[in-house]
Scaffold this active site. Structure first.
Site, PDB file in Angstrom:
ATOM      1  N   HIS A   1     -11.135  -0.904   7.000  1.00  0.00           N
ATOM      2  CA  HIS A   1      -9.682  -1.003   6.823  1.00  0.00           C
ATOM      3  C   HIS A   1      -8.917  -0.239   7.900  1.00  0.00           C
ATOM      4  CE1 HIS A   1      -6.232  -0.935   3.622  1.00  0.00           C
ATOM      5  NE2 HIS A   1      -5.758  -1.102   4.841  1.00  0.00           N
TER       6      HIS A   1
ATOM      7  N   HIS B   1      -0.325   5.411   7.804  1.00  0.00           N
ATOM      8  CA  HIS B   1      -1.485   4.551   7.544  1.00  0.00           C
ATOM      9  C   HIS B   1      -1.542   3.489   8.627  1.00  0.00           C
ATOM     10  CE1 HIS B   1      -4.410   1.889   5.869  1.00  0.00           C
ATOM     11  NE2 HIS B   1      -3.516   0.922   5.703  1.00  0.00           N
TER      12      HIS B   1
ATOM     13  N   GLU C   1       0.801  -1.226   0.000  1.00  0.00           N
ATOM     14  CA  GLU C   1       0.000   0.000   0.000  1.00  0.00           C
ATOM     15  C   GLU C   1       0.838   1.283   0.000  1.00  0.00           C
ATOM     16  OE1 GLU C   1      -4.226  -0.639   1.666  1.00  0.00           O
ATOM     17  OE2 GLU C   1      -2.853  -1.123   3.287  1.00  0.00           O
TER      18      GLU C   1
ATOM     19  N   HIS D   1      -4.285   0.632  11.118  1.00  0.00           N
ATOM     20  CA  HIS D   1      -5.538  -0.084  11.315  1.00  0.00           C
ATOM     21  C   HIS D   1      -5.986   0.136  12.761  1.00  0.00           C
ATOM     22  CE1 HIS D   1      -3.305  -2.788   8.276  1.00  0.00           C
ATOM     23  NE2 HIS D   1      -3.920  -1.805   7.637  1.00  0.00           N
TER      24      HIS D   1
END
Length: 245
Positions: free
Chosen positions: A176, A106, A87, A108
């Site tokens: 996500h 980024h 990603e 979770h």
């Protein structure tokens, strides 16, 4: 942190930036925002069209030797043989669309997930989450590609995510996680940690008698600016804790 790790000579980034990026990865793991998954990157301070992030490795284990340089299309430079994050396009397309952004995280982050799968908006409930006054839009990958695995694995998906982020500090990703941006590694780390904490507090407040008194846009904007002037305080604390682990 492995002080003996040497960074590849190819990386176009200053020593301070490299140190901050490794520390940021370790900090986010120590604070429970990242686990074995998720990543942080920084725009190169030598070549602004490129960015730096770790090879595919658990954030708590990242050293300077793990860092790699990626080009404007989120691809490793010629000769790089190590496996990168799938990603990485999240980062590259945000840097492309937001010239002022210098770092991207980024994650979770668990308390954030419910806000990406329900109609409840993530909003600032206290001053440490004040940067959320700019909004936390939800990006649903199905609107771009019905047949998907929820991963942002190419440039078109990254560009769609960046478009939903717009001028906000945070974008939620349905089913996500989230992605946050900052004007420095320190600010991006700060925002990632306090987005998780704000989400946790908002979930708690939802169980009490309401309505919730969220920060106004004016309060959020002014408080966010005040917090920006004190980033060195939590950064010093988090960095010392992460280094000792």
């Amino acid at each position: 942190m492995n002080k003996n790790a040497s960074r590849p000579a190819k990386i176009a980034g200053g020593a301070a930036l490299i140190e901050d990026l490794v520390a940021g990865s370790r900090i986010l793991a120590a604070e429970g925002v990242l686990d074995a998954y998720g990543h942080i990157s920084a725009r190169s301070d030598k070549r602004s069209e490129r960015f730096i992030m770790s090879r595919s490795r658990a954030p708590a284990l990242v050293t300077a030797a793990d860092l790699m340089e990626l080009d404007a299309d989120s691809e490793p430079l010629a000769g790089e043989k190590r496996k990168g994050f799938i990603e990485r396009y999240i980062h590259g397309e945000i840097y492309r669309s937001r010239p002022e952004v210098m770092a991207v995280v980024h994650s979770h982050s668990p308390s954030v997930i419910p806000f990406g799968v329900t109609k409840t908006k993530l909003r600032p409930v206290y001053h440490m989450g004040s940067f959320l006054w700019s909004g936390a839009p939800v990006w649903d990958i199905r609107r771009v590609r019905e047949d998907n695995d929820v991963l942002v694995r190419d440039r078109p998906l990254g560009a769609a995510l960046a478009q939903t982020l717009g001028s906000s500090a945070c974008v939620l990703m349905r089913g996500h996680g989230m992605t946050v941006v900052g004007s420095s590694v320190q600010e991006a780390v700060f925002r990632a940690i306090y987005t998780e904490m704000n989400a946790r507090l908002q979930l708690q407040a939802e169980s009490l008698e309401g309505p919730i008194q969220f920060l106004s846009d004016t309060e959020g904007r002014r408080s966010a600016e005040a917090n920006r002037g004190t980033l060195e305080r939590p950064w010093e604390l988090w960095k010392q804790k992460a280094v000792r682990r």
